[in-house]
Design a protein around this motif. Structure first.
Motif, PDB file in Angstrom:
ATOM      1  N   GLY A  93       0.682  -1.027   0.151  1.00 57.02           N
ATOM      2  CA  GLY A  93      -0.271  -0.558   0.106  1.00 57.02           C
ATOM      3  C   GLY A  93       1.259   1.714  -0.504  1.00 57.02           C
ATOM      4  N   CYS A  94       2.236   1.521   0.857  1.00 55.76           N
ATOM      5  CA  CYS A  94       2.614   2.589   0.948  1.00 55.76           C
ATOM      6  C   CYS A  94       3.305   2.293  -0.422  1.00 55.76           C
ATOM      7  CB  CYS A  94       3.797   1.963   1.906  1.00 55.76           C
ATOM      8  SG  CYS A  94       5.005   2.729   1.945  1.00 55.76           S
ATOM      9  N   LEU A  95       4.108   1.571  -1.442  1.00 55.62           N
ATOM     10  CA  LEU A  95       4.815   1.216  -2.017  1.00 55.62           C
ATOM     11  C   LEU A  95       4.171   1.994  -3.743  1.00 55.62           C
ATOM     12  CD1 LEU A  95       7.094  -1.546  -2.766  1.00 55.62           C
ATOM     13  CD2 LEU A  95       7.661   0.769  -2.124  1.00 55.62           C
ATOM     14  N   PHE A 175      14.370  -1.016  -3.037  1.00 56.27           N
ATOM     15  CA  PHE A 175      14.858  -1.464  -2.016  1.00 56.27           C
ATOM     16  C   PHE A 175      13.546  -2.350  -1.687  1.00 56.27           C
ATOM     17  CE2 PHE A 175      14.742  -1.245   2.353  1.00 56.27           C
ATOM     18  CZ  PHE A 175      15.165  -2.529   2.687  1.00 56.27           C
ATOM     19  N   HIS A 176      12.716  -1.808  -1.200  1.00 60.97           N
ATOM     20  CA  HIS A 176      11.769  -2.089  -1.000  1.00 60.97           C
ATOM     21  C   HIS A 176      10.575  -3.601  -2.224  1.00 60.97           C
ATOM     22  CE1 HIS A 176      11.602   1.583   1.655  1.00 60.97           C
ATOM     23  NE2 HIS A 176      10.971   0.395   2.203  1.00 60.97           N
ATOM     24  N   PHE A 177      10.890  -3.295  -3.134  1.00 62.20           N
ATOM     25  CA  PHE A 177      10.133  -3.947  -4.065  1.00 62.20           C
ATOM     26  C   PHE A 177      11.077  -5.507  -3.645  1.00 62.20           C
ATOM     27  CE2 PHE A 177       7.511  -0.817  -6.313  1.00 62.20           C
ATOM     28  CZ  PHE A 177       6.639  -1.170  -6.659  1.00 62.20           C
ATOM     29  N   ALA A 466      21.897   2.904  -2.941  1.00 62.16           N
ATOM     30  CA  ALA A 466      21.574   4.205  -3.579  1.00 62.16           C
ATOM     31  C   ALA A 466      20.623   5.067  -3.070  1.00 62.16           C
ATOM     32  CB  ALA A 466      21.078   3.494  -5.613  1.00 62.16           C
ATOM     33  N   SER A 467      20.160   4.360  -2.205  1.00 63.81           N
ATOM     34  CA  SER A 467      19.023   5.381  -1.511  1.00 63.81           C
ATOM     35  C   SER A 467      19.414   5.843  -0.476  1.00 63.81           C
ATOM     36  CB  SER A 467      17.242   4.779  -1.064  1.00 63.81           C
ATOM     37  OG  SER A 467      18.258   3.753   0.218  1.00 63.81           O
ATOM     38  N   LEU A 468      21.385   5.323   0.052  1.00 59.53           N
ATOM     39  CA  LEU A 468      21.043   5.594   1.344  1.00 59.53           C
ATOM     40  C   LEU A 468      22.173   6.783   0.600  1.00 59.53           C
ATOM     41  CD1 LEU A 468      21.077   3.070   4.065  1.00 59.53           C
ATOM     42  CD2 LEU A 468      20.304   5.106   4.119  1.00 59.53           C
TER      43      LEU A 468
ATOM     44  N   LEU B 274      15.945   4.487  10.533  1.00 59.69           N
ATOM     45  CA  LEU B 274      15.627   4.979   9.536  1.00 59.69           C
ATOM     46  C   LEU B 274      14.336   5.988   9.005  1.00 59.69           C
ATOM     47  CD1 LEU B 274      18.798   3.633   6.927  1.00 59.69           C
ATOM     48  CD2 LEU B 274      18.690   5.063   8.651  1.00 59.69           C
ATOM     49  N   HIS B 275      13.603   4.372   9.285  1.00 60.94           N
ATOM     50  CA  HIS B 275      11.734   5.630   8.869  1.00 60.94           C
ATOM     51  C   HIS B 275      11.774   6.246  10.058  1.00 60.94           C
ATOM     52  CE1 HIS B 275      10.221   1.134   6.772  1.00 60.94           C
ATOM     53  NE2 HIS B 275      11.113   2.027   5.805  1.00 60.94           N
ATOM     54  N   SER B 276      11.582   6.062  11.078  1.00 56.97           N
ATOM     55  CA  SER B 276      11.210   6.354  12.484  1.00 56.97           C
ATOM     56  C   SER B 276      12.000   8.230  12.029  1.00 56.97           C
ATOM     57  CB  SER B 276      12.073   6.188  13.839  1.00 56.97           C
ATOM     58  OG  SER B 276      13.711   6.125  13.985  1.00 56.97           O
TER      59      SER B 276
HETATM   60  C1  HEM Z   1       9.083  -5.240   5.462  1.00 58.08           C
HETATM   61  C2  HEM Z   1       9.599  -3.978   5.960  1.00 58.08           C
HETATM   62  C3  HEM Z   1      10.279  -2.431   5.635  1.00 58.08           C
HETATM   63  C4  HEM Z   1      11.600  -2.686   5.779  1.00 58.08           C
HETATM   64  C5  HEM Z   1      12.989  -3.945   6.406  1.00 58.08           C
HETATM   65  C6  HEM Z   1      12.299  -1.349   5.529  1.00 58.08           C
HETATM   66  C7  HEM Z   1      13.525  -1.091   4.975  1.00 58.08           C
HETATM   67  C8  HEM Z   1      13.652   0.307   5.100  1.00 58.08           C
HETATM   68  C9  HEM Z   1      14.944   1.392   4.815  1.00 58.08           C
HETATM   69  C10 HEM Z   1      16.509   0.467   5.479  1.00 58.08           C
HETATM   70  C11 HEM Z   1      15.393   2.480   4.516  1.00 58.08           C
HETATM   71  C12 HEM Z   1      15.958   3.403   4.627  1.00 58.08           C
HETATM   72  C13 HEM Z   1      16.412   3.577   3.118  1.00 58.08           C
HETATM   73  C14 HEM Z   1      16.319   5.291   3.020  1.00 58.08           C
HETATM   74  O1  HEM Z   1      16.714   6.013   3.986  1.00 58.08           O
HETATM   75  O2  HEM Z   1      16.465   5.837   1.964  1.00 58.08           O
HETATM   76  C15 HEM Z   1      13.696   2.277   4.243  1.00 58.08           C
HETATM   77  C16 HEM Z   1      12.949   3.569   3.798  1.00 58.08           C
HETATM   78  C17 HEM Z   1      11.815   4.454   3.699  1.00 58.08           C
HETATM   79  N1  HEM Z   1      10.916   3.413   4.061  1.00 58.08           N
HETATM   80 FE1  HEM Z   1      11.100   1.153   4.506  1.00 58.08          FE
HETATM   81  N2  HEM Z   1      10.591  -0.596   5.230  1.00 58.08           N
HETATM   82  C18 HEM Z   1       9.786  -1.566   5.038  1.00 58.08           C
HETATM   83  C19 HEM Z   1       8.713  -1.492   5.019  1.00 58.08           C
HETATM   84  C20 HEM Z   1       7.976  -0.086   5.053  1.00 58.08           C
HETATM   85  C21 HEM Z   1       6.299   0.433   4.347  1.00 58.08           C
HETATM   86  C22 HEM Z   1       5.501  -0.509   5.073  1.00 58.08           C
HETATM   87  C23 HEM Z   1       6.491   1.563   3.979  1.00 58.08           C
HETATM   88  C24 HEM Z   1       5.486   2.511   3.726  1.00 58.08           C
HETATM   89  C25 HEM Z   1       4.415   2.433   5.212  1.00 58.08           C
HETATM   90  C26 HEM Z   1       7.882   2.319   4.124  1.00 58.08           C
HETATM   91  C27 HEM Z   1       7.977   3.192   3.497  1.00 58.08           C
HETATM   92  C28 HEM Z   1       9.962   3.433   3.633  1.00 58.08           C
HETATM   93  C29 HEM Z   1       9.421   5.275   3.387  1.00 58.08           C
HETATM   94  C30 HEM Z   1       8.908   6.796   3.229  1.00 58.08           C
HETATM   95  C31 HEM Z   1      11.199   4.477   3.724  1.00 58.08           C
HETATM   96  C32 HEM Z   1      12.201   6.704   2.141  1.00 58.08           C
HETATM   97  C33 HEM Z   1      12.347   7.259   4.033  1.00 58.08           C
HETATM   98  C34 HEM Z   1      13.395   8.281   4.024  1.00 58.08           C
HETATM   99  O3  HEM Z   1      13.096   9.097   3.088  1.00 58.08           O
HETATM  100  O4  HEM Z   1      14.296   8.858   4.820  1.00 58.08           O
HETATM  101  N3  HEM Z   1       9.088   1.651   4.320  1.00 58.08           N
HETATM  102  N4  HEM Z   1      12.876   1.549   4.678  1.00 58.08           N
END
Ligand code: HEM
Lengths: 569, 319
Positions: A93-95, A175-177, A466-468, B274-276
């Motif tokens: 839903g987020c992706l 990454f997320h996909f 890439a994203s970091l 990172l999410h937080s």
């Molecule tokens: C399987 C579970 C998940 C893992 C292991 C995970 C892991 C990560 C990690 C490591 C990052 C850091 C990358 C970055 O800062 O660019 C990230 C960023 C992000 N994730 Fe996830 N994620 C998960 C689920 C989700 C979900 C469910 C959402 C949506 C509700 C989400 C939304 C985002 C967003 C918007 C960012 C970008 C944050 C930014 O701009 O710094 N993620 N995620």
């Protein structure tokens, strides 16, 4: 009625929104971490079912409850699955909206140039001795690789608005996909994979992967019924284990041969050295060297002079010394009457020590070392009905104790034997401890999805990197004719910059960029004025979080995280 | 491979000396903090006079070069000693490696030692880039404790490793885990102190003494973020390399072995960190708490999992 539908749809929409918000994702990530902990702190069936039984015996009140609630099988428990499924849904839903948004952004042009560049976190200004068009042309040149838009403002003022680092969000999406792909690969593996163990004697014995019954134990995936195992055969020619004087294992090596495909059924074999860390990969399966042990060889000379020789694997009771226990069973030769045979079956049970050591009485056998230096057995010999005709399967490592209790199987001798020694039973049967053979246990694993898990893992890593590493950043240039003549040059150039991501560290790049943009054809006489490079956080060590805060929010709102939308300054 | 016991004795000697030197460095940093407050104020006056901007974390380099105050000299000596300790620490691992003819992280003692060296190096690198010397004592304290426990309770004679560890993946997987674990230890300390500093900034009477001597909360936040962002991809790689190795050694790439599981749990916690930082209302304090929890998980993984549970990880058994 209509309002009810509206209410229901509002409820669904809100639930969906709630489920796919960043905050929910965060909470679910925490829950996942928390839920995994009992899997570490409590014994698990999948790792060691003996320990679970022990724990349950020690904690008789809560043990059964924990068992019912799945705490001894955490990673297969419904509540654990619920958490990662919710996370999955949240992720999808987020992706989806973020992907759509990203594709839209790819075609969008960089935004307008803010009116007041000096309020941006990065800013520099200078008068130069080139005209406006020259400066803009040079700026375009320098900003090659950036997405740019050239604008015009009243009074002959021209602007460049440029943005870079779109790949960051691409990396994040990849990454997320890929995380999802990885989990799908894991699940497929659990469905169609299998894993089985079997003991094979290292004396040229062959083993074929042709059916479930060839295994000692077998763990099928949910869709595996054992009819379609990958066909291959292995032959175990010899095995060598080397231990250090301390008893620590040093090397294990099995010389094996295998055949698959067209070779099956022929005598073409391919040699392979099977070792820990060096599994055999054949016919889409993997064959691992899991363990090893000994099979004492006994020669029984029956009263009528006939002899029988057997070496059956005994199982180690200690991995440190390979003291082993087992039961080697014999049928009396030449007896055709089942009733008669059931009176004269023999079982040699007891302990085998590769390097014999005795306690202070000199009677109780233990093992001092895992290699065969001075082998000995301490055996109990039973005669009578082994119960092998009863139809119920029995362990190859032990005798059926019920037969002993019923008095149909009787102990007729107990003795320690060293290599070559012999004992004689009351009826004249002689039993000689004749030698030692080796066996290995192998594991066969099948998981066609694991290569996809690997591909997904590589993508996860690349996307995360890439994203970091990549920064999404912007730079603006405003070039205006120097009407008032201040500073002497013909043209005033202003540069402003903003990093749109969490990372600090745009300062240095901006410094270089601004330097180049402002250096464009500076007049020799014009005093170079860099006004208020007030916020170059990297250099001054000041705080960048303030302005970035806003930009982060903006980006996230754009990313569909469901937060308040705020416009780029 | 026979073991060279002379080299391994020198290794032990270097190890002990390194701990002693770290303790000295820690004391010097503590002394700087104890006497340092007035010095900071003086420096700021000097800066303002020189036309600079008075920032709490402004480095004094080049501005008040002459007549450097005693506390600052103590702090700088602390850094020099840390460098010396790191050199000896490195030597102790290198000598172990030479003595055993393998990489020096084949048991718990060596592993923890290597993680601590990773943390010290990460700290020294951070120190070059950010003016956070005031943290010295706080970074060194947990490392000294970890190293002391490793050198006493968990000490293992230099020796060869079991067959399962004889693989080049020992080099790849464990070095990635060592470096990333070391770096997140520094991040954890930074986040912990961020919490202290943030409370102090909100209300100067809480943590009055300690708070006033720490770098600004934002600087701490940035330090924690930078280090975590560096460590996370490496940790991801390390876990994946571990899975690839497990596929070759144990017959499956993932089997919920306790050590695997806790590594995954830490990873999830850092992802949550990172999410937080990207979630409204979670930035700042809550994010810092998440990072502190990650720190706890890392230490838990170092000790508890190895000592209490017995997984497949061959150096789970101590000694
Ligand atoms: C399987 C579970 C998940 C893992 C292991 C995970 C892991 C990560 C990690 C490591 C990052 C850091 C990358 C970055 O800062 O660019 C990230 C960023 C992000 N994730 Fe996830 N994620 C998960 C689920 C989700 C979900 C469910 C959402 C949506 C509700 C989400 C939304 C985002 C967003 C918007 C960012 C970008 C944050 C930014 O701009 O710094 N993620 N995620």
């Amino acid at each position: 009625m209509r309002s009810q539908i509206a209410a229901a749809s509002a409820f669904l929409r809100n639930t969906w929104r709630g489920l796919t918000s960043m905050r929910t994702a965060l909470v679910l990530l925490f829950l996942l971490a928390l839920a995994a902990l009992p899997g570490v702190l409590l014994p698990q069936y999948s790792l060691n079912s003996g320990k679970v039984a022990e724990y349950k015996a020690e904690h008789s009140t809560i043990g059964p409850w924990l068992d019912k609630l799945g705490f001894f099988n955490v990673f297969a428990a419904p509540w654990f699955a619920a958490i990662y499924l919710l996370l999955f849904i949240s992720l999808i839903g987020c992706l989806l909206p973020r992907t759509v948004e990203y594709l839209r952004q790819l075609r969008a042009r960089p935004g307008l140039t803010p009116r007041n560049l000096s309020r941006l976190p990065h800013h520099a200004e200078r008068t130069v001795d080139a005209d406006v068009d020259e400066v803009v042309a040079a700026g375009r040149q320098r900003l090659r690789g950036w997405r740019k838009e050239i604008g015009e403002e009243p009074g002959g003022v021209r602007t460049i608005s440029a943005e870079r680092g779109y790949l960051r969000e691409a990396g994040n999406l990849v990454f997320h996909f890929s995380m999802m792909l990885l989990l799908v690969g894991l699940a497929v593996g659990k469905l169609v994979g299998y894993e089985g163990q079997v003991i094979v004697r290292a004396d040229g014995s062959q083993w074929c992967n042709s059916g479930l019954f060839n295994y000692d134990s077998f763990r099928p995936g949910l869709t595996v019924d054992g009819t379609n195992l990958s066909p291959f055969c292995v032959r175990v020619d010899s095995f060598r284990a080397n231990y250090l004087p301390s008893g620590q294992a040093d090397t294990f090596h099995a010389d094996i041969a295998y055949q698959a495909g067209d070779d099956l059924g022929t005598d073409r074999w391919n040699p392979y050295g099977l070792e820990v860390n060096e599994p055999l990969r054949v016919a889409g399966d993997r064959v691992y060297l899991l363990g090893h042990g000994y099979a004492p060889r006994f020669v029984v000379t029956f009263p009528d002079g006939q002899t029988r020789t057997q070496a059956i694997q005994w199982r180690p009771t200690s991995t440190a010394t390979l003291l082993s226990e087992g039961a080697t069973k014999f049928d009396p030769p030449g007896v055709t009457d089942p009733a008669e045979r059931r009176k004269h079956q023999l079982a040699i049970t007891g302990l085998f020590a590769p390097t014999a050591a005795y306690d202070h009485t000199g009677k109780i056998l233990t093992s001092a070392f895992p290699m065969v230096n001075n082998p000995a057995v301490a055996v109990d010999v039973y005669r009578g009905d082994l119960g092998t005709d009863s139809g119920s399967p029995q362990s190859i490592f032990s005798i059926d104790e019920r037969m002993v209790r019923d008095g149909r199987l009787n102990k007729v001798a107990r003795q320690n034997l060293e290599l070559g020694q012999e004992l004689t039973l009351d009826d004249g049967t002689r039993i000689r401890f004749d030698g030692v053979e080796q066996w290995i246990s192998i594991q066969v694993s099948h998981d066609p999805a694991q290569v996809w898990v690997l591909v997904a893992a590589v993508l996860v890593l690349a996307g995360l990197g890439a994203s970091l590493v990549i920064k999404r950043r912007r730079v603006w240039l405003r070039v205006r004719p120097n009407g008032a003549g201040e500073g002497g040059g013909r043209t005033v150039v202003e540069v402003g910059g903003l990093a749109r991501t969490d990372q600090a560290g745009y300062g240095e790049e901006f410094g270089r960029l601004a330097g180049d943009l402002l250096a464009a054809r500076t007049s020799g006489t014009a005093p170079n004025k860099i006004v208020a490079d007030r916020a170059d956080p990297e250099r001054t060590g000041s705080d960048e979080a303030g302005p970035d805060e806003t930009s982060n929010k903006t980006q996230r709102a754009a990313a569909g995280g469901g937060h308040d939308r705020q416009d780029v300054p | 491979m026979s073991i060279n016991s002379t080299l391994s004795q020198y290794s032990d000697l270097s190890y002990t000396t390194a701990i002693a030197i770290y303790v000295f460095a820690m004391l010097l940093h503590a002394a700087e903090n104890a006497f340092g407050r007035r010095a900071v104020q003086r420096e700021q006056k000097a800066l303002v006079a020189a036309g600079g901007v008075p920032l709490a974390e402004q480095p004094s380099r080049g501005v008040v070069d002459t007549g450097r105050a005693l506390p600052e000299r103590l702090g700088r000596m602390g850094v020099s000693l840390t460098v010396l300790g790191a050199a000896l620490h490195f030597a102790s691992l290198a000598l172990r490696g030479l003595a055993t003819g393998r990489v020096p992280w084949g048991n718990m003692y060596e592993y923890i030692s290597a993680v601590c060296l990773g943390a010290v190096i990460a700290w020294l690198v951070m120190l070059r880039r950010h003016s956070v010397r005031q943290l010295g004592a706080f970074v060194l304290l947990p490392l000294v404790v970890l190293m002391f426990l490793a050198g006493t309770v968990l000490y293992a004679q230099a020796g060869p490793v079991v067959p399962a560890l004889k693989s080049y993946w020992l080099v790849i997987h464990v070095s990635a885990m060592v470096i990333s674990s070391g770096v997140v230890l520094v991040a954890g300390v930074a986040s912990l102190l961020y919490l202290v500093k943030a409370r102090h900034e909100a209300n100067p009477s809480t943590f009055a003494k300690l708070g006033s001597r720490l770098p600004a909360a934002d600087a701490l936040d940035r330090l924690a973020y930078r280090t975590t962002v560096f460590a996370l991809p490496l940790m991801t790689f390390g876990i994946m390399a571990g899975a690839i190795w497990a596929e070759a050694a144990w017959g499956r790439y993932w089997g919920w072995d306790p050590k695997e599981t806790v590594a995954l749990v830490s990873w999830v916690i850092y992802a949550a960190y990172l999410h937080s930082r990207a979630t409204a209302g979670w930035r700042g304090n809550r994010a810092a708490w998440v990072n502190v929890v990650g720190f706890a998980a890392t230490v838990f993984n170092l000790f508890f999992v190895n000592l209490v549970t017995t997984g497949l990880h061959s150096y789970a058994g101590v000694g």
